[in-house]
Design a protein around this motif. Structure first.
Motif, mmCIF file in Angstrom:
data_model
loop_
_atom_site.group_PDB
_atom_site.id
_atom_site.type_symbol
_atom_site.label_atom_id
_atom_site.label_comp_id
_atom_site.label_asym_id
_atom_site.label_seq_id
_atom_site.Cartn_x
_atom_site.Cartn_y
_atom_site.Cartn_z
ATOM 1 N N GLU A 1 0.861 -1.184 0.000
ATOM 2 C CA GLU A 1 0.000 0.000 0.000
ATOM 3 C C GLU A 1 0.897 1.233 0.000
ATOM 4 N N ASP B 1 1.276 5.475 0.461
ATOM 5 C CA ASP B 1 0.684 6.605 1.165
ATOM 6 C C ASP B 1 1.604 7.810 0.985
ATOM 7 N N SER C 1 -2.776 3.290 -5.430
ATOM 8 C CA SER C 1 -2.868 3.182 -3.969
ATOM 9 C C SER C 1 -2.277 1.877 -3.442
#
Length: 190
Positions: A78, A80, A94
């Motif tokens: 993931e 970020d 993402s």
């Protein structure tokens, strides 16, 4: 009137000079040949000892397979982004699925929203913390400071792989970057 004295060695001196010149030429040719022969000898020694392995020719690259890829496991990565400064910053995806040992790439986009240049640096963090030692970046914008011109947008890649030694219970890793300005607002527009 000056008197010229004959060479005590006569023609013998020029013969010695020619012999010395011949010997020096042979030595120079042998030195060049030895230096020229060192290249294949060096390559062979490196191949035998396994040190300083040379990159294969481009034609061979397609045939090379990474035998360290663990196809039995899939890890979810993931992505970020956090900002502390005058810009927009985000990953282009993402998340993605990768096998341990498999090379992958993600791109982060940054846009300087100011009408002045800014210097910035990205700092990565990982969750879970135990994954940090297994997340191997080959190329990353976080390796060096970035300079963004007024209203400039950049796409910045991260090329990475997950070490197959990652503990089996880790199924998801979050890579998070905090992108912050270096030097603050005191910097003058260039």
């Amino acid at each position: 009137m000056e008197q010229h004295q004959p060479n005590p060695n006569g023609h013998h001196g020029s013969k010695l000079n020619r012999q010395m010149l011949g010997k020096l030429l042979v030595v120079a040719v042998m030195m060049f040949g030895f230096g020229y022969a060192l290249v294949p000898i060096y390559k062979k020694i490196c191949e035998i000892t396994g040190i300083n392995l040379l990159t294969p020719k481009d034609s061979m690259v397609g045939d090379i397979k990474n035998t360290q890829v663990d196809k039995t496991r899939t890890i979810t990565i993931e992505f970020d982004a956090n900002v502390q400064g005058p810009w927009r910053f985000r990953p282009t995806v993402s998340s993605m699925q990768v096998h341990p040992g498999e090379m992958a790439q993600v791109v982060y986009e940054v846009v300087n929203t100011q009408s002045r240049s800014v210097d910035a640096q990205a700092i990565p963090s990982y969750a879970p913390q135990q994954a940090s030692g297994h997340f191997k970046k080959m190329e990353c914008f976080c390796f060096k400071q970035q300079t963004l011109g007024p209203n400039e947008a950049k796409q910045m890649p991260v090329v990475f792989y997950i070490d197959p030694a990652l503990p089996k219970d880790v199924k998801t890793i979050t890579l998070s970057y905090t992108f912050f300005e270096i030097g603050g607002l005191g910097k003058k527009a260039s």
